[in-house]
Design a protein around this motif. Sequence first.
Motif, PDB file in Angstrom:
ATOM      1  N   ASP A  44       0.818  -1.042  -0.037  1.00 26.80           N
ATOM      2  CA  ASP A  44      -0.106  -0.112  -0.059  1.00 26.80           C
ATOM      3  C   ASP A  44       0.885   1.170   0.118  1.00 26.80           C
ATOM      4  O   ASP A  44       0.474   2.226   0.745  1.00 26.80           O
ATOM      5  N   VAL A  45       2.153   1.151  -0.828  1.00 25.97           N
ATOM      6  CA  VAL A  45       2.883   2.422  -1.013  1.00 25.97           C
ATOM      7  C   VAL A  45       3.370   2.964   0.134  1.00 25.97           C
ATOM      8  O   VAL A  45       3.727   4.224   0.211  1.00 25.97           O
ATOM      9  N   ARG A  46       3.821   2.122   1.313  1.00 26.21           N
ATOM     10  CA  ARG A  46       4.239   2.676   2.347  1.00 26.21           C
ATOM     11  C   ARG A  46       5.886   2.869   2.543  1.00 26.21           C
ATOM     12  O   ARG A  46       6.518   3.751   2.948  1.00 26.21           O
ATOM     13  N   GLY A  47       6.317   1.812   1.733  1.00 27.16           N
ATOM     14  CA  GLY A  47       7.846   1.833   1.994  1.00 27.16           C
ATOM     15  C   GLY A  47       8.396   1.407   3.371  1.00 27.16           C
ATOM     16  O   GLY A  47       7.663   1.020   4.203  1.00 27.16           O
ATOM     17  N   PHE A  48       9.849   1.476   3.251  1.00 23.58           N
ATOM     18  CA  PHE A  48      10.615   1.018   4.507  1.00 23.58           C
ATOM     19  C   PHE A  48      11.229   2.213   5.198  1.00 23.58           C
ATOM     20  O   PHE A  48      11.752   1.702   6.223  1.00 23.58           O
ATOM     21  N   LEU A  49      11.530   3.364   4.678  1.00 21.89           N
ATOM     22  CA  LEU A  49      12.530   4.043   5.078  1.00 21.89           C
ATOM     23  C   LEU A  49      11.807   4.879   6.192  1.00 21.89           C
ATOM     24  O   LEU A  49      12.603   5.176   7.210  1.00 21.89           O
ATOM     25  N   PHE A  50      10.521   5.246   6.054  1.00 20.02           N
ATOM     26  CA  PHE A  50       9.980   5.813   7.048  1.00 20.02           C
ATOM     27  C   PHE A  50       8.945   5.103   7.613  1.00 20.02           C
ATOM     28  O   PHE A  50       7.577   5.319   7.096  1.00 20.02           O
ATOM     29  N   ARG A  51       8.828   4.160   8.387  1.00 16.01           N
ATOM     30  CA  ARG A  51       7.791   3.117   8.487  1.00 16.01           C
ATOM     31  C   ARG A  51       6.630   3.405   8.875  1.00 16.01           C
ATOM     32  O   ARG A  51       5.507   2.945   8.962  1.00 16.01           O
ATOM     33  N   ASP A  52       6.597   4.405   9.997  1.00 14.73           N
ATOM     34  CA  ASP A  52       5.186   4.979  10.578  1.00 14.73           C
ATOM     35  C   ASP A  52       4.554   5.939   9.711  1.00 14.73           C
ATOM     36  O   ASP A  52       3.488   6.452   9.876  1.00 14.73           O
ATOM     37  N   LYS A  53       5.153   6.383   8.545  1.00 15.65           N
ATOM     38  CA  LYS A  53       4.671   7.454   7.983  1.00 15.65           C
ATOM     39  C   LYS A  53       3.458   7.050   7.200  1.00 15.65           C
ATOM     40  O   LYS A  53       3.447   5.988   6.475  1.00 15.65           O
ATOM     41  N   GLU A  54       2.286   7.671   7.258  1.00 18.10           N
ATOM     42  CA  GLU A  54       1.123   7.501   6.262  1.00 18.10           C
ATOM     43  C   GLU A  54       1.593   8.087   4.815  1.00 18.10           C
ATOM     44  O   GLU A  54       2.304   8.993   4.722  1.00 18.10           O
ATOM     45  N   LEU A  55       0.719   7.325   3.984  1.00 19.02           N
ATOM     46  CA  LEU A  55       0.957   7.753   2.630  1.00 19.02           C
ATOM     47  C   LEU A  55       0.138   9.229   2.337  1.00 19.02           C
ATOM     48  O   LEU A  55      -0.734   9.266   2.748  1.00 19.02           O
TER      49      LEU A  55
END
Length: 418
Positions: A44-55
């Motif tokens: 769901d386009v989250r990625g791993f660099l900023f794990r808690d960040k919402e899209l």
Amino acid sequence: MNQSVVNSYNEAKKLYESHGIDVDQVLKQLSEIKISLHCWQGDDVRGFLFRDKELSGGIAVTGSYPGRASTPQELREDLEKALSLIPGKHKVNLHAIYADTDEQVDLDELEPRHFEKWVEWAKEQGLGLDFNPTYFSHPNAADGFTLSHTNDEIREFWIRHGKASRKIAEHFGRELGQTCFTNFWVPDGYKDTPVDRLAPRQRLAASLDEIFSELIDEQFNVDGVESKLFGIGSESYVVGSHEFYMGYGISRGKAITLDAGHFHPTEVISNKLSSILMFSKHLLLHVSRPVRWDSDHVVTMDDELLEIARELVRGDLLSKTSLGLDFFDGSINHLAAWVIGTRNTIKALLRAMLEPVEELRKIELAGDYTSRLALVEEFKSYPFGAVWDYYCASQGVPVREQWLNEVKRHEQEVLLKR
Ligand code: RNT
Ligand code: ZN
């Protein structure tokens, strides 16, 4: 191979051959076409660099289907499973936020080494990699502007990110022995009607020029630029509009990226491919499905998909086109979405290749539009499914909906335990 699959194939083949279509040759060509699977469907386009960040940044995913990948290992595992259900050898399209590293690193500090595990994996799996700088889901993009921002420091940050991304892409291309296509999409735009439409565009062009000032061998990396009509929060004005990037791409020798969902709802990209490739040496596609807006639904076998495939085949445009997918549906099994969308894209190409193009061209030139319509319509019910089944079986992947059992099993054994 299952005998009924072979028998149906042989019957179908005879029919196609009576129209001068060499089906074995078609399947050989089809097996050489690579689709770039977008990693961002897996989480769901989250990625791993900023794990808690919402899209954020003008795009959105809806749905909360369980089991989305939350580590690079899980994402690779899911991609492997999905790829094992799709015929052919393909590529994986990474976004910068999918870096696989324990370091606390910001987007402008990324280096090839932060993607080393992806490269190793791609080598192991015989996959190519494509790349995207991430111009969203970041505090420096919070007010909706990145490369066209009025603030010099913010603009500089994003320029550094663009430069860093191209180095990573170059590394991918060099290591994997196949060109990496790097797609630049920025969300920049205004919710409401701006007074000055020109200045942000001038700033965007200047920033891109700065990013691209570093020469990179096109054997390793080719840059593309992706336009958009509107986004969430940029309903009234998008800096990187279609006209902007047509002009920019063609004047700078950059590939133009067409996303099927980035135009007016009644406007299609299939009608644009031949024009763009007359003036641009390369095209990137984001095959997607807009439903009333740029909703990024999973690609289905609809008229536009088939028309895109026909344009690529009839105009012999495949060698100049990088075929990427771009959809994200969080409401269904994440792997199934990849499998459905990718199998459909390949199947649409097969259908297009199984049309009697030479015959139709002659009929059209002779002005016999009655026969043109008649034949095109009849071919819609020719037995392409039998050829598709045979292709899947010969590539060692499940025939018809049998792949769904694998996805369901994986869901029980892996996804639901996450
Ligand atoms: C957004 C663009 C862009 C993104 C990906 C995640 O509207 O389509 O391609 O979907 O970069
Ligand atoms: Zn896109």
